[in-house]
Motif scaffolding. Structure first.
Motif, short mmCIF file in Angstrom:
data_model
loop_
_atom_site.label_atom_id
_atom_site.label_comp_id
_atom_site.label_asym_id
_atom_site.label_seq_id
_atom_site.Cartn_x
_atom_site.Cartn_y
_atom_site.Cartn_z
N SER A 1 5.11 -0.78 11.24
CA SER A 1 4.90 -1.81 10.21
C SER A 1 5.31 -3.21 10.64
N THR A 2 5.77 -3.38 11.87
CA THR A 2 6.33 -4.66 12.29
C THR A 2 5.33 -5.81 12.14
N ALA A 3 4.14 -5.66 12.68
CA ALA A 3 3.18 -6.76 12.65
C ALA A 3 2.77 -7.11 11.23
N LEU A 4 2.58 -6.09 10.39
CA LEU A 4 2.16 -6.36 9.01
C LEU A 4 3.24 -7.11 8.25
N ILE A 5 4.49 -6.71 8.39
CA ILE A 5 5.58 -7.39 7.68
C ILE A 5 5.64 -8.86 8.09
N ALA B 1 -0.55 -4.94 -0.96
CA ALA B 1 -2.00 -4.90 -0.80
C ALA B 1 -2.42 -4.24 0.50
N SER B 2 -1.50 -4.21 1.48
CA SER B 2 -1.86 -3.68 2.80
C SER B 2 -1.06 -2.46 3.22
N GLU B 3 -0.10 -2.04 2.41
CA GLU B 3 0.79 -0.96 2.82
C GLU B 3 0.03 0.33 3.14
N HIS B 4 -1.12 0.52 2.49
CA HIS B 4 -1.90 1.74 2.73
C HIS B 4 -2.43 1.81 4.16
N GLU B 5 -2.43 0.69 4.89
CA GLU B 5 -2.93 0.68 6.26
C GLU B 5 -1.89 1.21 7.26
N LEU B 6 -0.65 1.34 6.82
CA LEU B 6 0.45 1.67 7.72
C LEU B 6 0.60 3.16 7.92
N SER B 7 1.23 3.53 9.01
CA SER B 7 1.47 4.95 9.29
C SER B 7 2.71 5.09 10.15
N LEU B 8 3.18 6.32 10.24
CA LEU B 8 4.27 6.63 11.16
C LEU B 8 3.81 6.42 12.60
N ASP C 1 3.10 7.72 16.13
CA ASP C 1 2.72 9.06 16.58
C ASP C 1 3.94 9.78 17.14
N GLY C 2 4.14 11.01 16.67
CA GLY C 2 5.25 11.82 17.15
C GLY C 2 6.50 11.76 16.29
N SER C 3 6.55 10.83 15.33
CA SER C 3 7.76 10.71 14.51
C SER C 3 8.01 11.97 13.69
N LEU C 4 6.96 12.49 13.08
CA LEU C 4 7.12 13.69 12.25
C LEU C 4 7.63 14.86 13.08
N GLU C 5 7.03 15.08 14.23
CA GLU C 5 7.45 16.19 15.09
C GLU C 5 8.90 16.02 15.55
N MET C 6 9.29 14.79 15.85
CA MET C 6 10.67 14.53 16.26
C MET C 6 11.64 14.86 15.14
N LEU C 7 11.34 14.40 13.94
CA LEU C 7 12.23 14.67 12.81
C LEU C 7 12.32 16.16 12.52
N GLU C 8 11.20 16.85 12.59
CA GLU C 8 11.22 18.30 12.34
C GLU C 8 12.04 19.04 13.39
N ALA C 9 11.96 18.58 14.65
CA ALA C 9 12.74 19.22 15.71
C ALA C 9 14.23 19.00 15.50
N LEU C 10 14.61 17.81 15.07
CA LEU C 10 16.02 17.53 14.81
C LEU C 10 16.51 18.32 13.60
N LYS C 11 15.67 18.42 12.60
CA LYS C 11 16.04 19.20 11.41
C LYS C 11 16.26 20.66 11.77
N ALA C 12 15.44 21.18 12.68
CA ALA C 12 15.58 22.57 13.10
C ALA C 12 16.89 22.81 13.84
N ARG C 13 17.46 21.75 14.40
CA ARG C 13 18.76 21.84 15.08
C ARG C 13 19.93 21.61 14.13
N HIS C 14 19.59 21.42 12.85
CA HIS C 14 20.60 21.31 11.79
C HIS C 14 21.43 20.03 11.85
N HIS C 15 20.82 18.96 12.38
CA HIS C 15 21.43 17.65 12.21
C HIS C 15 21.21 17.21 10.76
#
Length: 221
Positions: free
Chosen positions: A22-26, A84-91, A93-107
């Protein structure tokens, strides 16, 4: 997956520019807001630099010298353009998988952000990430970065000492927040600030992609 003992119990992420692309949009929204109220357009680098601060602090840095009573007007125009533009933004790539992997390690996973509570709750709902985070703090309910309050509150919430807490962010505001709280930090170079400015904060690692960050965290966190 590695079975080595965890070094960190609590991992706190900045949001914009660290997990969310979201850096450029902000920065553009800050520029447009200034023009809307009849001011010169701030330079893009100046607008980008303030990302991570609470909105009022960010606007005062990006558009200095504005009469006090006009900052709310500037904030309203910023919110207009951002929503007006927030719908254009996204994570990133790879953020979701990273968070899920950390969650699986019980952080314990947390967000420490310059966004306000309404904005963070909205984006967590639309990105369907809320279930991955055990705690969140926003600038309007604590103090704006680099004040350590939001990270200190998260540490108290989970009963985690500073040395068992890791702050991850894309700006010197995030890294100074960690230093002020006495916690280690990791930086990412793909957000708002130039990675060459990170050295004075002694980050444990500077990741140049989400994949690099993921791999480092699995190996070292």
């Amino acid at each position: 997956m590695t079975t080595r003992p965890r070094r960190f119990d609590l991992i706190a992420f900045d949001w914009d520019g660290t997990l969310f692309d979201s850096t450029a949009l902000i920065a553009r929204c800050i520029q447009r807001a200034a023009v809307d109220i009849g001011l010169p357009e701030p330079e893009f680098e100046r607008a980008k630099y303030v990302i991570g601060l609470g909105l009022r602090d960010a606007l005062e840095h990006a558009v200095p010298g504005l009469p006090e009573e006009r900052y709310p007007e500037l904030g309203l125009r910023y919110r207009h353009h951002y929503l007006a533009s927030e719908h254009e933004l996204s994570l990133f790539d790879g953020s979701l998988e990273m968070l899920e992997a950390l969650k699986a390690r019980h952080h314990w996973l947390a967000v420490a952000t310059g966004k306000n509570r309404v904005g963070l709750d909205r984006v967590l709902a639309t990105s369907q990430l809320g279930h991955l985070f055990d705690g969140t703090r926003t600038a309007d309910e604590t103090r704006s970065k680099p004040h350590p309050q939001m990270l200190l509150e998260l540490m108290r919430e989970f009963g985690v000492d500073a040395e068992r807490t890791l702050m991850i962010g894309d700006t010197t505001h995030d890294l100074q927040l960690a230093a002020n709280a006495g916690a280690p930090c990791v930086a990412v170079s793909f957000g708002a600030h130039d990675h060459e400015t990170f050295a004075e904060f002694n980050p444990l690692f500077v990741a140049h992609s989400t994949r690099e960050l993921h791999d480092w965290l699995i190996e070292h966190a």
